[in-house]
Design a protein around this motif. Structure first.
Motif, short mmCIF file in Angstrom:
data_model
loop_
_atom_site.label_atom_id
_atom_site.label_comp_id
_atom_site.label_asym_id
_atom_site.label_seq_id
_atom_site.Cartn_x
_atom_site.Cartn_y
_atom_site.Cartn_z
N UNK A 319 -29.28 -7.85 0.14
CA UNK A 319 -29.27 -6.39 0.27
C UNK A 319 -30.58 -5.73 -0.17
N UNK A 320 -31.27 -6.35 -1.14
CA UNK A 320 -32.54 -5.79 -1.60
C UNK A 320 -33.44 -6.93 -2.10
N UNK A 321 -34.62 -7.01 -1.51
CA UNK A 321 -35.60 -7.98 -1.97
C UNK A 321 -36.44 -7.27 -3.04
N UNK A 322 -36.05 -7.45 -4.29
CA UNK A 322 -36.70 -6.73 -5.39
C UNK A 322 -38.11 -7.26 -5.65
N UNK A 323 -39.05 -6.36 -5.92
CA UNK A 323 -40.39 -6.81 -6.27
C UNK A 323 -40.34 -7.69 -7.54
N UNK A 324 -41.01 -8.82 -7.50
CA UNK A 324 -41.07 -9.72 -8.65
C UNK A 324 -42.27 -10.64 -8.52
N UNK A 325 -42.96 -10.84 -9.64
CA UNK A 325 -44.11 -11.74 -9.66
C UNK A 325 -43.73 -13.14 -10.10
N UNK A 326 -42.46 -13.34 -10.46
CA UNK A 326 -41.95 -14.64 -10.88
C UNK A 326 -41.06 -15.21 -9.79
N UNK A 327 -41.04 -16.53 -9.66
CA UNK A 327 -40.13 -17.14 -8.71
C UNK A 327 -38.69 -16.79 -9.10
N UNK A 328 -37.99 -16.20 -8.15
CA UNK A 328 -36.64 -15.69 -8.39
C UNK A 328 -35.67 -16.31 -7.40
N UNK A 329 -34.55 -16.78 -7.89
CA UNK A 329 -33.57 -17.44 -7.01
C UNK A 329 -32.71 -16.40 -6.30
N UNK A 330 -32.39 -16.69 -5.04
CA UNK A 330 -31.37 -15.90 -4.34
C UNK A 330 -30.25 -16.85 -3.91
N UNK A 331 -29.03 -16.36 -3.92
CA UNK A 331 -27.86 -17.16 -3.57
C UNK A 331 -26.89 -16.23 -2.85
N UNK A 332 -26.82 -16.36 -1.54
CA UNK A 332 -26.04 -15.44 -0.70
C UNK A 332 -24.89 -16.18 -0.03
N UNK A 333 -23.73 -15.54 0.01
CA UNK A 333 -22.57 -16.10 0.71
C UNK A 333 -22.54 -15.58 2.14
N UNK A 334 -22.10 -16.41 3.07
CA UNK A 334 -21.91 -15.98 4.45
C UNK A 334 -20.62 -15.16 4.54
N UNK A 335 -20.76 -13.98 5.10
CA UNK A 335 -19.61 -13.09 5.32
C UNK A 335 -19.17 -13.26 6.76
N UNK A 336 -17.98 -13.84 6.97
CA UNK A 336 -17.50 -14.14 8.31
C UNK A 336 -16.72 -12.97 8.90
N UNK A 337 -17.04 -12.67 10.17
CA UNK A 337 -16.37 -11.59 10.88
C UNK A 337 -15.08 -12.08 11.53
N UNK A 338 -14.99 -13.36 11.74
CA UNK A 338 -13.81 -13.94 12.37
C UNK A 338 -13.09 -14.83 11.37
#
Length: 387
Positions: A319-338
């Protein structure tokens, strides 16, 4: 005197008529425009019937037909449509053995002054065994665009069988047309040695050259995505030049990785107007979609519908790629429409996965901040475990 005048007019008329019938110059193009193959048992030889026909774009020198494991590749006769008047050797429709790798085809232009070599291959498309697909961006190379003759970086991965995937694309091809004097390291999408672990990808929103400025494309966002980029249409229809997604035979559940992000100082629209107070945003997302419509026609997503198409069945969007100068992990779940995914269709590669990264989320519309930079590394697609 009248006779002399008449004879002069007649001579002029004859010269004019002769010029009208002057032979047109012979065609200098030497491209394959389309390739197709006829199998005796297509259902046993290919996962999808649409894989038997390939539209070949001018920036491509490799033509790959995907076949099911175990398909006899010793006696195959691919056919080709070339540019007007061009000849091809070996001849279109002749039988050859493709079991030991690609076969080189040479296309000669009608005027005989130009030649181009294509490598044609029939590769087995195996179902994926691993439940986690990892992308580390270590396999990077300099690519020479056959259309612009410019060099820029491209990325690939190895498949489970050890063959090259050639799965990642970027808008670097378009930038090579908009900024022909730029060096490879000045392009929007480049490698960087200071990754989370080893190399990473550096995406930078970059000012284009005079051609880009004249086409109201004053900037190019750094981007990287699973799919392909069509260079020859980049300055005509940029949104349709990005073909997002590749066939995928797993049900993804999570999308993870590491990033750093630095937005540029001044956000501007495609006309170069500065929008005070507006801050650029990066983009990180993955899309799963049906790659055939209800009539069985192949479907690909473009820059104008990659997040809105009715073919989409699941999304994993940061939803938001926050500014950061450090390596930051992202972990997103797939939201299924069906609620239910057709696992038989999954197993037959009838869904495609698009993974997209961009230094400016409005970069497809040539809006953003020059200098916005997104670093990406150690990406994973974690899938539902195979039962």
């Amino acid at each position: 005197m009248r006779i002399l005048k008449y004879m002069g007019m007649t001579a002029v008329l004859c010269i004019g008529i002769t010029s009208c019938f002057k032979e047109e110059p012979l065609n200098a193009e030497c491209d394959i425009e389309k390739a197709w193959i006829h199998y005796e048992n297509p259902q046993e030889s290919t996962w999808n019937l649409s894989d038997t026909v390939i539209k070949v774009y001018s920036a491509e020198n490799t033509i790959i037909f995907k076949v099911r494991p175990g398909t006899d590749r010793t006696r195959l006769a691919p056919m080709f449509i070339t540019t007007e008047g061009a000849t091809i050797v070996p001849e279109s429709g002749t039988m050859h053995d493709f079991s030991n790798g690609p076969l080189a085809y040479t296309v000669t232009s009608q005027d005989k002054d130009w030649q181009r070599i294509y490598n044609v291959a029939f590769t087995e498309e195996h179902r994926t065994v691993r439940d986690t697909i990892a992308y580390d961006f270590e396999r990077v190379f300099l690519f020479t665009d056959p259309q612009t003759k410019k060099q820029y970086y491209k990325w690939s991965d190895l498949k489970e069988d050890g063959t090259e995937a050639n799965n990642w694309a970027s808008g670097n091809g378009g930038f090579s047309m908009a900024s022909p004097s730029a060096k490879a390291d000045e392009y929007p999408t480049t490698p960087n040695a200071d990754g989370y672990d080893g190399k990473c990808v550096k995406l930078t929103t970059t000012k284009t050259g005079p051609l880009g400025q004249g086409a109201r494309m004053p900037m190019a966002a750094g981007n990287l995505f699973l799919g392909s980029f069509i260079t020859q249409t980049a300055l005509i229809d940029a949104l349709r030049s990005t073909h997002f997604g590749l066939p995928f035979d797993k049900k993804p559940v999570r999308f993870t990785g590491y990033y750093k992000y630095f937005p540029g100082e001044k956000f501007q629209d495609r006309y170069g107007n500065i929008e005070e107070g507006r801050v650029d945003k990066g983009a990180i997302y993955a899309i799963l979609y049906k790659n055939h419509d209800n009539d069985g026609n192949p479907v690909v997503l473009y820059g104008d519908n990659v997040q809105t198409s009715e073919q989409i069945v699941a999304k994993a969007i940061m939803p938001e790629v926050r500014p950061t100068s450090e390596w930051t992990e992202f972990d997103l779940s797939f939201d299924y429409y069906e609620n239910e995914i057709d696992m038989e269709d999954i197993n037959n590669f009838k869904y495609s996965l698009a993974i997209v990264f961009s230094s400016s989320d409005q970069g497809a519309y040539f809006q953003g901040a020059i200098g916005s930079t997104l670093y990406i590394d150690k990406v994973k697609i974690i899938c539902e475990k195979t039962k």
